[in-house]
Design a protein around this motif. Structure first.
Motif, PDB file in Angstrom:
ATOM      1  N   ASN A  20       0.981  -1.263  -0.051  1.00  0.00           N
ATOM      2  CA  ASN A  20       0.085   0.144  -0.010  1.00  0.00           C
ATOM      3  C   ASN A  20       1.030   1.391  -0.113  1.00  0.00           C
ATOM      4  O   ASN A  20       0.538   2.472   0.660  1.00  0.00           O
ATOM      5  CB  ASN A  20      -0.631  -0.147   1.382  1.00  0.00           C
ATOM      6  N   GLN A  21       2.103   1.156  -0.624  1.00  0.00           N
ATOM      7  CA  GLN A  21       2.804   2.339  -0.820  1.00  0.00           C
ATOM      8  C   GLN A  21       3.715   2.287  -2.156  1.00  0.00           C
ATOM      9  O   GLN A  21       3.634   1.291  -2.752  1.00  0.00           O
ATOM     10  CB  GLN A  21       3.683   2.385   0.450  1.00  0.00           C
ATOM     11  N   ASP A  22       4.126   3.288  -2.513  1.00  0.00           N
ATOM     12  CA  ASP A  22       5.005   3.222  -3.694  1.00  0.00           C
ATOM     13  C   ASP A  22       6.195   2.326  -3.625  1.00  0.00           C
ATOM     14  O   ASP A  22       6.634   1.991  -2.344  1.00  0.00           O
ATOM     15  CB  ASP A  22       5.542   4.653  -4.050  1.00  0.00           C
ATOM     16  N   ILE A  23       6.670   1.780  -4.464  1.00  0.00           N
ATOM     17  CA  ILE A  23       7.875   1.322  -4.552  1.00  0.00           C
ATOM     18  C   ILE A  23       9.051   1.293  -5.384  1.00  0.00           C
ATOM     19  O   ILE A  23       8.534   2.046  -6.507  1.00  0.00           O
ATOM     20  CB  ILE A  23       7.461  -0.635  -4.963  1.00  0.00           C
ATOM     21  N   ASN A  24      10.262   1.438  -5.133  1.00  0.00           N
ATOM     22  CA  ASN A  24      11.374   1.910  -5.616  1.00  0.00           C
ATOM     23  C   ASN A  24      12.252   0.718  -5.572  1.00  0.00           C
ATOM     24  O   ASN A  24      12.741   0.129  -4.845  1.00  0.00           O
ATOM     25  CB  ASN A  24      12.024   3.111  -4.765  1.00  0.00           C
ATOM     26  N   PHE A  25      12.747   0.642  -6.964  1.00  0.00           N
ATOM     27  CA  PHE A  25      13.864  -0.345  -7.308  1.00  0.00           C
ATOM     28  C   PHE A  25      14.649   0.168  -8.630  1.00  0.00           C
ATOM     29  O   PHE A  25      14.453   1.296  -9.053  1.00  0.00           O
ATOM     30  CB  PHE A  25      13.211  -1.826  -7.756  1.00  0.00           C
ATOM     31  N   SER A  26      15.856  -0.715  -8.774  1.00  0.00           N
ATOM     32  CA  SER A  26      16.328   0.064  -9.967  1.00  0.00           C
ATOM     33  C   SER A  26      16.510  -1.269 -11.303  1.00  0.00           C
ATOM     34  O   SER A  26      16.619  -2.397 -10.929  1.00  0.00           O
ATOM     35  CB  SER A  26      18.132   0.012  -9.516  1.00  0.00           C
ATOM     36  N   ILE A  27      16.660  -0.675 -12.320  1.00  0.00           N
ATOM     37  CA  ILE A  27      16.601  -1.297 -13.694  1.00  0.00           C
ATOM     38  C   ILE A  27      18.063  -1.262 -14.111  1.00  0.00           C
ATOM     39  O   ILE A  27      18.557  -0.017 -14.496  1.00  0.00           O
ATOM     40  CB  ILE A  27      15.670  -1.214 -14.599  1.00  0.00           C
ATOM     41  N   ARG A  28      18.843  -2.086 -14.602  1.00  0.00           N
ATOM     42  CA  ARG A  28      20.268  -2.051 -15.074  1.00  0.00           C
ATOM     43  C   ARG A  28      20.239  -2.063 -16.691  1.00  0.00           C
ATOM     44  O   ARG A  28      19.503  -2.862 -17.118  1.00  0.00           O
ATOM     45  CB  ARG A  28      21.040  -3.465 -14.685  1.00  0.00           C
ATOM     46  N   GLU A  45       0.050   1.195 -21.751  1.00  0.00           N
ATOM     47  CA  GLU A  45      -0.297   2.594 -22.231  1.00  0.00           C
ATOM     48  C   GLU A  45      -0.753   3.606 -21.112  1.00  0.00           C
ATOM     49  O   GLU A  45      -1.117   4.565 -21.095  1.00  0.00           O
ATOM     50  CB  GLU A  45      -1.506   2.629 -23.301  1.00  0.00           C
ATOM     51  N   ASN A  46      -0.612   3.026 -19.748  1.00  0.00           N
ATOM     52  CA  ASN A  46      -0.685   3.887 -18.648  1.00  0.00           C
ATOM     53  C   ASN A  46       0.592   4.248 -18.035  1.00  0.00           C
ATOM     54  O   ASN A  46       1.465   3.387 -17.913  1.00  0.00           O
ATOM     55  CB  ASN A  46      -1.729   2.986 -17.451  1.00  0.00           C
ATOM     56  N   ARG A  47       0.562   5.614 -17.345  1.00  0.00           N
ATOM     57  CA  ARG A  47       1.559   5.838 -16.535  1.00  0.00           C
ATOM     58  C   ARG A  47       1.607   5.136 -15.320  1.00  0.00           C
ATOM     59  O   ARG A  47       0.622   5.461 -14.579  1.00  0.00           O
ATOM     60  CB  ARG A  47       1.723   7.311 -16.387  1.00  0.00           C
ATOM     61  N   ILE A  48       2.622   4.428 -14.771  1.00  0.00           N
ATOM     62  CA  ILE A  48       2.606   3.600 -13.573  1.00  0.00           C
ATOM     63  C   ILE A  48       3.556   4.257 -12.619  1.00  0.00           C
ATOM     64  O   ILE A  48       3.728   3.817 -11.506  1.00  0.00           O
ATOM     65  CB  ILE A  48       2.768   2.302 -13.689  1.00  0.00           C
ATOM     66  N   ASP A  69       4.173   3.776  -8.791  1.00  0.00           N
ATOM     67  CA  ASP A  69       3.046   4.280  -8.018  1.00  0.00           C
ATOM     68  C   ASP A  69       2.367   3.350  -7.121  1.00  0.00           C
ATOM     69  O   ASP A  69       2.044   2.224  -7.751  1.00  0.00           O
ATOM     70  CB  ASP A  69       2.374   5.313  -8.715  1.00  0.00           C
ATOM     71  N   LYS A  70       1.806   3.687  -6.111  1.00  0.00           N
ATOM     72  CA  LYS A  70       1.131   2.774  -5.312  1.00  0.00           C
ATOM     73  C   LYS A  70       0.107   1.762  -6.011  1.00  0.00           C
ATOM     74  O   LYS A  70      -0.078   0.613  -5.771  1.00  0.00           O
ATOM     75  CB  LYS A  70       0.478   3.186  -3.913  1.00  0.00           C
ATOM     76  N   PRO A  71      -0.790   2.483  -6.945  1.00  0.00           N
ATOM     77  CA  PRO A  71      -1.879   1.496  -7.366  1.00  0.00           C
ATOM     78  C   PRO A  71      -1.347   0.209  -8.469  1.00  0.00           C
ATOM     79  O   PRO A  71      -2.298  -0.322  -8.620  1.00  0.00           O
ATOM     80  CB  PRO A  71      -2.783   2.548  -8.300  1.00  0.00           C
ATOM     81  N   ALA A  76       4.198  -4.902 -11.109  1.00  0.00           N
ATOM     82  CA  ALA A  76       5.807  -5.042 -11.175  1.00  0.00           C
ATOM     83  C   ALA A  76       6.196  -6.433 -10.574  1.00  0.00           C
ATOM     84  O   ALA A  76       6.090  -6.455  -9.249  1.00  0.00           O
ATOM     85  CB  ALA A  76       6.359  -3.879 -10.698  1.00  0.00           C
ATOM     86  N   THR A  77       6.387  -7.525 -11.203  1.00  0.00           N
ATOM     87  CA  THR A  77       6.372  -8.837 -10.646  1.00  0.00           C
ATOM     88  C   THR A  77       7.839  -9.450 -11.229  1.00  0.00           C
ATOM     89  O   THR A  77       8.463  -8.698 -12.183  1.00  0.00           O
ATOM     90  CB  THR A  77       5.471  -9.705 -10.632  1.00  0.00           C
ATOM     91  N   GLU A  78       8.154 -10.646 -10.641  1.00  0.00           N
ATOM     92  CA  GLU A  78       9.437 -11.391 -11.632  1.00  0.00           C
ATOM     93  C   GLU A  78       9.102 -11.497 -12.859  1.00  0.00           C
ATOM     94  O   GLU A  78      10.262 -11.769 -13.492  1.00  0.00           O
ATOM     95  CB  GLU A  78       9.367 -12.551 -10.835  1.00  0.00           C
TER      96      GLU A  78
END
Length: 224
Positions: A20-28, A45-48, A69-71, A76-78
């Motif tokens: 129930n919150q935004d998630i931050n991670f990195s992409i190489r 086609e959605n801004r996420i 973003d939280k919604p 964003a999964t494996e």
């Protein structure tokens, strides 16, 4: 007992908070192609989310630090794949496209580092997967065919093979040069061997001419 119950409640509240919150991670990425901070993350086609910052690593590649973003955190999964595109809604800007290769999957964790790809590499991988499934299905049909040919006045399996070659031609015509080259190098020789086996079986039944349309289509595939 009360203490244990409170611990259980706290555990489930902490899990709930993760979703129930935004998630931050990195992409190489090996190249960022002009991507910069505040460019969009797009899914269906959605801004996420957006690019937060970009850092250059000692290994000579880039870490793109993003926020989802939280919604949309459950999207964003494996099974998520990321590549850089021209932003379809913002002229002159880039975006990170997220696609899913499967349903479900474990959500990406906060602070995770995932490997990015390129649009071409993703499409090539998808094409290879589809071809692999098609080859597997075709191989199964050939095994079934060996027991069914004798006594059949006109082989429906041969017509099915012909239909498949027609569909393969359409895929090759719309594919890039790299995909066409791989099909011609890896898939067509295998198909030719199967046609040769089929011709031999039909020859024993005096029906080898049924293979001629398949040879015509194979020649068309080689010329693409």
């Amino acid at each position: 007992m009360l203490g244990n119950a409170l611990m259980v409640v706290s555990f489930f509240l902490s899990i709930s908070g993760c979703y129930n919150q935004d998630i931050n991670f990195s992409i190489r990425f090996g190249q960022i192609e002009g991507l910069r901070a505040q460019d969009r993350i797009i899914f269906e086609e959605n801004r996420i989310g957006q690019v937060e910052s970009i850092s250059y690593t000692n290994e000579g590649d880039y870490l793109v630090h993003v926020q989802i973003d939280k919604p949309f955190v459950n999207a964003a999964t494996e099974y998520s794949r990321f590549f850089i595109i021209d932003d379809p809604s913002k002229r002159g800007r880039k975006a990170v496209q997220m696609v899913r290769t499967g349903k479900g999957g474990l959500p990406l964790e906060k602070g995770a580092v995932v490997e990015g790809t390129t649009r071409f590499a993703f499409l090539l991988s998808t094409m290879q997967d589809n071809l692999g499934k098609a080859v597997s299905d075709l191989n199964r049909k050939f095994k079934e065919m060996s027991d069914d040919l004798k006594g059949i006045p006109e082989s429906s399996e041969v017509k099915e093979f012909e239909r498949y070659l027609g569909e393969l031609k359409e895929k090759m015509l719309s594919a890039g040069a790299g995909v066409r080259e791989k099909i011609q190098k890896d898939l067509l020789p295998w198909l030719q061997k199967e046609i040769d086996k089929l011709r031999e079986r039909l020859r024993k039944l005096g029906r080898e001419k049924e293979v001629e349309p398949l040879e015509v289509k194979m020649e068309e595939l080689r010329r693409i």
